[in-house]
Design a protein around this motif. Sequence first.
Motif, PDB file in Angstrom:
ATOM      1  N   ALA A  30      -7.216  10.475 -12.174  1.00 12.25           N
ATOM      2  CA  ALA A  30      -6.742   8.467 -11.542  1.00 12.25           C
ATOM      3  C   ALA A  30      -5.732   8.644  -9.806  1.00 12.25           C
ATOM      4  O   ALA A  30      -6.343   7.053  -9.331  1.00 12.25           O
ATOM      5  CB  ALA A  30      -6.509   7.427 -12.660  1.00 12.25           C
ATOM      6  N   THR A  31      -4.806   8.827 -10.279  1.00 16.15           N
ATOM      7  CA  THR A  31      -3.971   8.691  -9.150  1.00 16.15           C
ATOM      8  C   THR A  31      -3.823   9.251  -8.311  1.00 16.15           C
ATOM      9  O   THR A  31      -4.182   8.961  -6.863  1.00 16.15           O
ATOM     10  CB  THR A  31      -2.278   9.861  -9.189  1.00 16.15           C
ATOM     11  OG1 THR A  31      -3.045  10.826  -8.929  1.00 16.15           O
ATOM     12  CG2 THR A  31      -1.729   9.391 -10.916  1.00 16.15           C
ATOM     13  N   ARG A  32      -5.462  10.127  -7.813  1.00 19.19           N
ATOM     14  CA  ARG A  32      -5.708  10.485  -6.085  1.00 19.19           C
ATOM     15  C   ARG A  32      -7.024   9.750  -6.472  1.00 19.19           C
ATOM     16  O   ARG A  32      -6.865   9.279  -4.530  1.00 19.19           O
ATOM     17  CB  ARG A  32      -6.581  11.700  -7.233  1.00 19.19           C
ATOM     18  CG  ARG A  32      -5.635  13.392  -6.771  1.00 19.19           C
ATOM     19  CD  ARG A  32      -4.712  12.997  -6.261  1.00 19.19           C
ATOM     20  NE  ARG A  32      -4.834  13.709  -4.315  1.00 19.19           N
ATOM     21  CZ  ARG A  32      -4.561  13.248  -3.735  1.00 19.19           C
ATOM     22  NH1 ARG A  32      -3.360  13.472  -3.499  1.00 19.19           N
ATOM     23  NH2 ARG A  32      -4.704  14.378  -2.423  1.00 19.19           N
ATOM     24  N   ILE A  33      -7.424   9.220  -6.983  1.00 22.85           N
ATOM     25  CA  ILE A  33      -8.186   7.724  -6.346  1.00 22.85           C
ATOM     26  C   ILE A  33      -7.335   6.285  -5.770  1.00 22.85           C
ATOM     27  O   ILE A  33      -7.958   5.900  -5.016  1.00 22.85           O
ATOM     28  CB  ILE A  33      -9.187   7.183  -7.556  1.00 22.85           C
ATOM     29  CG1 ILE A  33     -10.077   8.764  -7.864  1.00 22.85           C
ATOM     30  CG2 ILE A  33      -9.898   5.795  -7.547  1.00 22.85           C
ATOM     31  CD1 ILE A  33     -10.444   8.020  -9.679  1.00 22.85           C
ATOM     32  N   VAL A  34      -6.505   6.004  -6.980  1.00 23.74           N
ATOM     33  CA  VAL A  34      -5.697   5.204  -6.461  1.00 23.74           C
ATOM     34  C   VAL A  34      -5.012   5.894  -5.346  1.00 23.74           C
ATOM     35  O   VAL A  34      -4.692   4.457  -3.977  1.00 23.74           O
ATOM     36  CB  VAL A  34      -4.222   4.810  -7.382  1.00 23.74           C
ATOM     37  CG1 VAL A  34      -3.234   3.355  -7.017  1.00 23.74           C
ATOM     38  CG2 VAL A  34      -4.744   3.919  -9.093  1.00 23.74           C
ATOM     39  N   ALA A  35      -4.246   7.197  -4.885  1.00 22.23           N
ATOM     40  CA  ALA A  35      -3.577   6.907  -3.245  1.00 22.23           C
ATOM     41  C   ALA A  35      -4.361   6.846  -2.621  1.00 22.23           C
ATOM     42  O   ALA A  35      -3.994   6.337  -1.099  1.00 22.23           O
ATOM     43  CB  ALA A  35      -3.523   8.741  -3.722  1.00 22.23           C
ATOM     44  N   ALA A  36      -5.972   7.206  -2.791  1.00 20.92           N
ATOM     45  CA  ALA A  36      -6.828   6.968  -1.305  1.00 20.92           C
ATOM     46  C   ALA A  36      -6.924   5.932  -1.300  1.00 20.92           C
ATOM     47  O   ALA A  36      -7.164   5.078  -0.118  1.00 20.92           O
ATOM     48  CB  ALA A  36      -8.315   7.802  -1.769  1.00 20.92           C
ATOM     49  N   PHE A  48       0.733  -1.085  -0.069  1.00 24.87           N
ATOM     50  CA  PHE A  48      -0.167  -0.325   0.100  1.00 24.87           C
ATOM     51  C   PHE A  48       1.188   1.382   0.251  1.00 24.87           C
ATOM     52  O   PHE A  48       0.466   2.190  -0.741  1.00 24.87           O
ATOM     53  CB  PHE A  48      -0.948   0.048   0.995  1.00 24.87           C
ATOM     54  CG  PHE A  48      -2.122  -1.258   1.203  1.00 24.87           C
ATOM     55  CD1 PHE A  48      -3.085  -1.067  -0.011  1.00 24.87           C
ATOM     56  CD2 PHE A  48      -2.197  -2.078   2.483  1.00 24.87           C
ATOM     57  CE1 PHE A  48      -3.947  -2.167   0.000  1.00 24.87           C
ATOM     58  CE2 PHE A  48      -3.209  -2.646   2.104  1.00 24.87           C
ATOM     59  CZ  PHE A  48      -4.140  -3.224   1.087  1.00 24.87           C
ATOM     60  N   LEU A  49       1.680   1.096   0.575  1.00 22.84           N
ATOM     61  CA  LEU A  49       3.155   1.997   0.620  1.00 22.84           C
ATOM     62  C   LEU A  49       3.669   2.681   0.020  1.00 22.84           C
ATOM     63  O   LEU A  49       4.156   4.405  -0.724  1.00 22.84           O
ATOM     64  CB  LEU A  49       3.399   2.826   2.119  1.00 22.84           C
ATOM     65  CG  LEU A  49       4.417   4.197   2.449  1.00 22.84           C
ATOM     66  CD1 LEU A  49       3.499   4.951   2.682  1.00 22.84           C
ATOM     67  CD2 LEU A  49       4.728   3.166   3.615  1.00 22.84           C
ATOM     68  N   VAL A  50       4.089   1.765  -0.665  1.00 26.31           N
ATOM     69  CA  VAL A  50       4.945   1.750  -2.023  1.00 26.31           C
ATOM     70  C   VAL A  50       3.624   2.700  -2.811  1.00 26.31           C
ATOM     71  O   VAL A  50       4.581   3.441  -3.797  1.00 26.31           O
ATOM     72  CB  VAL A  50       5.005   0.476  -2.652  1.00 26.31           C
ATOM     73  CG1 VAL A  50       5.803   0.688  -3.678  1.00 26.31           C
ATOM     74  CG2 VAL A  50       6.493   0.497  -1.607  1.00 26.31           C
ATOM     75  N   ALA A  51       2.805   1.871  -3.127  1.00 26.30           N
ATOM     76  CA  ALA A  51       1.879   2.287  -4.482  1.00 26.30           C
ATOM     77  C   ALA A  51       1.040   3.822  -4.211  1.00 26.30           C
ATOM     78  O   ALA A  51       1.601   4.182  -5.103  1.00 26.30           O
ATOM     79  CB  ALA A  51       0.696   1.274  -4.377  1.00 26.30           C
ATOM     80  N   PHE A  52       1.117   4.238  -2.530  1.00 22.70           N
ATOM     81  CA  PHE A  52       1.260   5.596  -2.305  1.00 22.70           C
ATOM     82  C   PHE A  52       2.129   6.400  -2.751  1.00 22.70           C
ATOM     83  O   PHE A  52       1.456   7.476  -3.319  1.00 22.70           O
ATOM     84  CB  PHE A  52       0.606   5.809  -1.030  1.00 22.70           C
ATOM     85  CG  PHE A  52       0.284   7.045  -0.005  1.00 22.70           C
ATOM     86  CD1 PHE A  52      -0.900   7.259   0.053  1.00 22.70           C
ATOM     87  CD2 PHE A  52       1.436   7.116  -0.157  1.00 22.70           C
ATOM     88  CE1 PHE A  52      -1.048   9.220   0.426  1.00 22.70           C
ATOM     89  CE2 PHE A  52       0.595   9.235   0.167  1.00 22.70           C
ATOM     90  CZ  PHE A  52      -0.133   9.139   0.327  1.00 22.70           C
ATOM     91  N   LEU A  53       3.389   5.792  -2.402  1.00 21.80           N
ATOM     92  CA  LEU A  53       4.580   6.747  -3.400  1.00 21.80           C
ATOM     93  C   LEU A  53       4.165   6.568  -4.356  1.00 21.80           C
ATOM     94  O   LEU A  53       4.877   7.985  -4.787  1.00 21.80           O
ATOM     95  CB  LEU A  53       5.889   6.279  -2.836  1.00 21.80           C
ATOM     96  CG  LEU A  53       7.059   6.509  -2.849  1.00 21.80           C
ATOM     97  CD1 LEU A  53       8.096   5.903  -1.606  1.00 21.80           C
ATOM     98  CD2 LEU A  53       7.404   6.604  -4.470  1.00 21.80           C
ATOM     99  N   LEU A  54       4.353   5.796  -5.262  1.00 22.76           N
ATOM    100  CA  LEU A  54       4.655   5.899  -6.838  1.00 22.76           C
ATOM    101  C   LEU A  54       3.208   6.536  -7.877  1.00 22.76           C
ATOM    102  O   LEU A  54       3.370   7.049  -8.784  1.00 22.76           O
ATOM    103  CB  LEU A  54       4.443   4.609  -7.366  1.00 22.76           C
ATOM    104  CG  LEU A  54       6.142   3.659  -7.145  1.00 22.76           C
ATOM    105  CD1 LEU A  54       5.383   2.453  -7.955  1.00 22.76           C
ATOM    106  CD2 LEU A  54       6.888   4.389  -7.557  1.00 22.76           C
ATOM    107  N   VAL A  55       2.680   6.902  -7.527  1.00 19.91           N
ATOM    108  CA  VAL A  55       0.753   7.599  -7.655  1.00 19.91           C
ATOM    109  C   VAL A  55       1.128   8.464  -7.480  1.00 19.91           C
ATOM    110  O   VAL A  55       1.104   9.587  -8.620  1.00 19.91           O
ATOM    111  CB  VAL A  55       0.108   6.718  -7.001  1.00 19.91           C
ATOM    112  CG1 VAL A  55      -0.490   5.946  -7.491  1.00 19.91           C
ATOM    113  CG2 VAL A  55      -0.653   7.007  -5.768  1.00 19.91           C
TER     114      VAL A  55
END
Length: 398
Positions: A96-102, A74-81
């Motif tokens: 899209a990045t805001r949705i994935v970050a959420a 989850f944290l790596v995905a948050f960082l990458l987006v």
Amino acid sequence: MPFVLPLLGLAVFAQGTSEFMLSGLLPGIARDLHISVSAAGSLTSAFAVGMVIGAPLMAMLSMRWSRRRALLAFLVAFLLVHVLGAVTTHYGVLLATRIVAALANAGFLAVALATATAMVAPDAKGRATSVLLGGTTMACVAGVPAGALLGELWGWRSAFWAVALVSLPAILAIWRSVPAGRAPRFAEGGPGTRGELRALRSPRLVVLLLLGALVNGATFCAFTYLAPLVTDVTGIGAGWVPAVLALFGLGSFVGVGLGGRLADTRPVPLLVAGGTALLLGWTVLALTAGNPVAALVLVFVQGALSFAVGSTLVSQVLYAATGAPTLGGGFATAALNVGAAIGPWCGGAALTAGFGFRSPLWVSAVLTALALVLAGVAHGARRRTVRRGAPSAQDAPA
């Protein structure tokens, strides 16, 4: 407290900053991407919707992973987006990045709550919860103003880069400090997803989740419209608005700390006294908002009370959800974000109806009163049930 807990709190700080910082970056985003400010504002709405939907869904997704794997994913995905958001020139990609970050934020917080409470003594869940939620309050105090400052100095993209950078130490800490084995419930033949969902049917847990949504709704209803209140009603200059918002955030940080000290030993007195004081405080602030001294004092006090009560409710959800440690954290996250979405909407409806800038405070008072009524009804139902025959603690309403 294990050393990894403050670093989990650092990750929550980065995520809280990301959630709230767009309020100061929208004009720059709109200019840079050639969109309207209202379209840029939908980036905030997308994040809120992703948090509400993502908390239980991401928690269920993570249940067959080890906690370390889930937290890292989850944290790596948050960082990458956030890196992608910092370099994109397309509005659709940024949305899209805001949705994935959420979604990543919601999943991380659900698993982090379960991880934190599993790494401390069984009677220290409140303190562990306060460390994590302290990251959210520090986002209000320091992260959001810092993001706005970065946006002014180097553009809105620099704030996205900063959030990604702050997430790195937490990734390293999780990799080194969180056990790599499978989640205990599966390693020991635990109940799994269906078992955790059954555990969530507890009336006590449902009541606690509703209380969390109402209290957080009251908090963010007032916080969202604090700027126009202090400029148009209190008469404080617009240049002082960031300081007033930071004052509320400072109060929330103090409240989380105090709540963490009492949530494990005296949760009921804290919730009763704190809830009553919250109702009184919103009412008094609505009546005295024209007085700068009274308004500033109450902004700090209400921030402290709101987060002391809110963090205690989260810890009580985790105590009540012993049979659903991960989904309990996921539903607690969802409940808080439901409140964070509904509260400002109700306050906005009151403003649209022409009731003035004090009206969100009255809405906050009403939401708090509803929480107190619900708690009283649940307590009465529990006493009647006990008189008919002693129930289990898991089945009794809060």
